[in-house]
Design a protein around this motif. Structure first.
Motif, PDB file in Angstrom:
ATOM      1  N   VAL A 275      -5.074   7.864  -2.813  1.00  0.00           N
ATOM      2  CA  VAL A 275      -4.753   6.784  -1.867  1.00  0.00           C
ATOM      3  C   VAL A 275      -6.019   6.007  -1.491  1.00  0.00           C
ATOM      4  CG1 VAL A 275      -3.990   6.311   0.502  1.00  0.00           C
ATOM      5  CG2 VAL A 275      -2.643   7.836  -0.962  1.00  0.00           C
ATOM      6  N   GLU A 276      -7.113   6.727  -1.280  1.00  0.00           N
ATOM      7  CA  GLU A 276      -8.385   6.070  -0.944  1.00  0.00           C
ATOM      8  C   GLU A 276      -8.859   5.160  -2.079  1.00  0.00           C
ATOM      9  OE1 GLU A 276     -12.922   7.480  -0.134  1.00  0.00           O
ATOM     10  OE2 GLU A 276     -11.351   8.734   0.730  1.00  0.00           O
ATOM     11  N   MET A 277      -8.737   5.642  -3.317  1.00  0.00           N
ATOM     12  CA  MET A 277      -9.141   4.841  -4.476  1.00  0.00           C
ATOM     13  C   MET A 277      -8.326   3.553  -4.572  1.00  0.00           C
ATOM     14  SD  MET A 277      -9.620   7.603  -7.564  1.00  0.00           S
ATOM     15  CE  MET A 277      -9.461   6.322  -8.803  1.00  0.00           C
ATOM     16  N   VAL A 278      -7.011   3.674  -4.411  1.00  0.00           N
ATOM     17  CA  VAL A 278      -6.122   2.515  -4.542  1.00  0.00           C
ATOM     18  C   VAL A 278      -6.356   1.534  -3.395  1.00  0.00           C
ATOM     19  CG1 VAL A 278      -3.705   1.775  -4.506  1.00  0.00           C
ATOM     20  CG2 VAL A 278      -4.402   3.735  -5.894  1.00  0.00           C
ATOM     21  N   ASP A 283      -7.954  -3.424  -1.741  1.00  0.00           N
ATOM     22  CA  ASP A 283      -8.311  -3.878  -0.392  1.00  0.00           C
ATOM     23  C   ASP A 283      -7.093  -3.896   0.524  1.00  0.00           C
ATOM     24  OD1 ASP A 283     -10.013  -4.707   1.598  1.00  0.00           O
ATOM     25  OD2 ASP A 283      -9.819  -6.841   1.135  1.00  0.00           O
ATOM     26  N   THR A 284      -6.424  -2.765   0.610  1.00  0.00           N
ATOM     27  CA  THR A 284      -5.237  -2.649   1.449  1.00  0.00           C
ATOM     28  C   THR A 284      -5.298  -1.349   2.228  1.00  0.00           C
ATOM     29  OG1 THR A 284      -2.820  -2.527   1.461  1.00  0.00           O
ATOM     30  CG2 THR A 284      -3.922  -1.591  -0.444  1.00  0.00           C
ATOM     31  N   THR A 285      -4.626  -1.289   3.358  1.00  0.00           N
ATOM     32  CA  THR A 285      -4.622  -0.074   4.175  1.00  0.00           C
ATOM     33  C   THR A 285      -3.220   0.525   4.286  1.00  0.00           C
ATOM     34  OG1 THR A 285      -4.326  -1.422   6.159  1.00  0.00           O
ATOM     35  CG2 THR A 285      -6.584  -0.789   5.598  1.00  0.00           C
TER      36      THR A 285
END
Length: 307
Positions: A275-278, A283-285
């Motif tokens: 999830v952190e990589m994606v 550039d989304t949270t």
């Protein structure tokens, strides 16, 4: 397509991991039940493999840029070779590349996939691996692991990987290595091996590996395809040659499979990493693990039910 009954759980009785149809012989079904893998010789044509190879080269040269594809490189080689296949060791998530995704829709492949998933088939995870020669600075050995570690969907018995050799794979250039029968073991804890800076991103391995467990090196010729269970412990060896070892693969699942919540399980750490990589890449949270898998997943046969 042949018809096959599928249920949420492995079939009771003699065959738990394969389904009734007219494709596999009783001997082939029993081999998969006992060992967790099945090798089919010369399944994919030389012509198709050549088309996949050409498309891979085009991706390496940035002549095409499939949306969502993750292109993994050995950055230390870029100054020497620039944008070429001598730098790229993997193209992952090629579901938006029409040419490479053809692999996941080949009738000869799906005919066998249906024996494990049933008639409603999703292509969930795609990879073209270009195993570069190993060096003192970098290894492309993949530690022994279980693919289910990466997947937040179940049941495992209705998931299968199809892995096709794009050229001869043997012990010299780092063929697949499997531990027969380990598909009957539970999912085990995984993490990065302690290889002094040589670990590749997301190349997780078993944290507690049984070194005494029997291993089989799958020597394969161009077009040979192995189908294996997501709990089968496997990996790949060192490429001791100066050439490349290419393979193309897809993990398929029955569309009757369902997502699970991996929080508070041994898969939670992997979820956070992906999830952190994606989120960083796009550039989304607001992205969650299930969103990532929904983006990857494609129906290739039958109807979409849960996945």
């Amino acid at each position: 397509p042949t018809s096959a009954q599928v249920s949420a759980d492995p079939q009771p009785g003699r065959f738990r991991y394969t389904l009734d149809n007219d494709v596999l012989t009783t001997e082939q079904r029993q081999f998969y039940e006992d060992n967790g893998y099945l090798l089919i010789k010369k399944l994919v044509s030389d012509e198709d493999i050549e088309r996949f190879r050409k498309e891979f080269v085009r991706i390496c040269k940035k002549e095409v840029n499939p949306p969502g594809a993750m292109i993994m490189k050995d950055e230390s080689l870029r100054s020497q070779y620039g944008q070429s296949e001598k730098v790229v060791n993997k193209v992952q998530d090629f579901q938006e590349d029409k040419e490479l995704f053809r692999y996941c829709t080949l009738p000869e492949v799906l005919r066998y996939v249906e024996c494990f998933t049933g008639p409603n088939i999703m292509a969930m995870h795609t990879m073209l691996i270009n195993k570069l020669p190993d060096s003192d600075k970098q290894t492309f050995l993949h530690p022994m692991h279980q693919d289910l570690h990466y997947f937040p969907f179940r049941p495992a018995a209705r998931i299968v990987c199809a892995w096709t050799a794009m050229e001869r794979a043997d012990q010299d250039n780092g063929c697949l290595v499997v531990q027969p029968g380990t598909h009957e073991e539970p999912l085990k804890p995984h993490g990065y091996p302690e290889w002094e800076g040589k670990a590749n991103k997301l190349f997780h391995g078993l944290l507690d590996e049984d070194e005494k467990s029997p291993r089989v090196h799958l020597v394969m010729e161009k077009g040979d395809t192995v189908f294996f269970h997501p709990l089968l412990i496997h990996g790949s060896g060192i490429n001791k040659t100066s050439g490349f070892r290419k393979s193309i693969s897809c993990h398929f699942a029955s569309s009757e499979c369902y997502y699970i919540d991996v929080k508070n399980t041994i898969q939670e750490g992997l979820e956070k990493e992906i999830v952190e990589m994606v989120r960083k890449k796009y550039d989304t949270t607001s992205v969650e693990l299930r969103d990532i898998w929904n983006f990857r997943a494609r129906l290739v046969q039958g109807e979409r039910i849960n996945l």
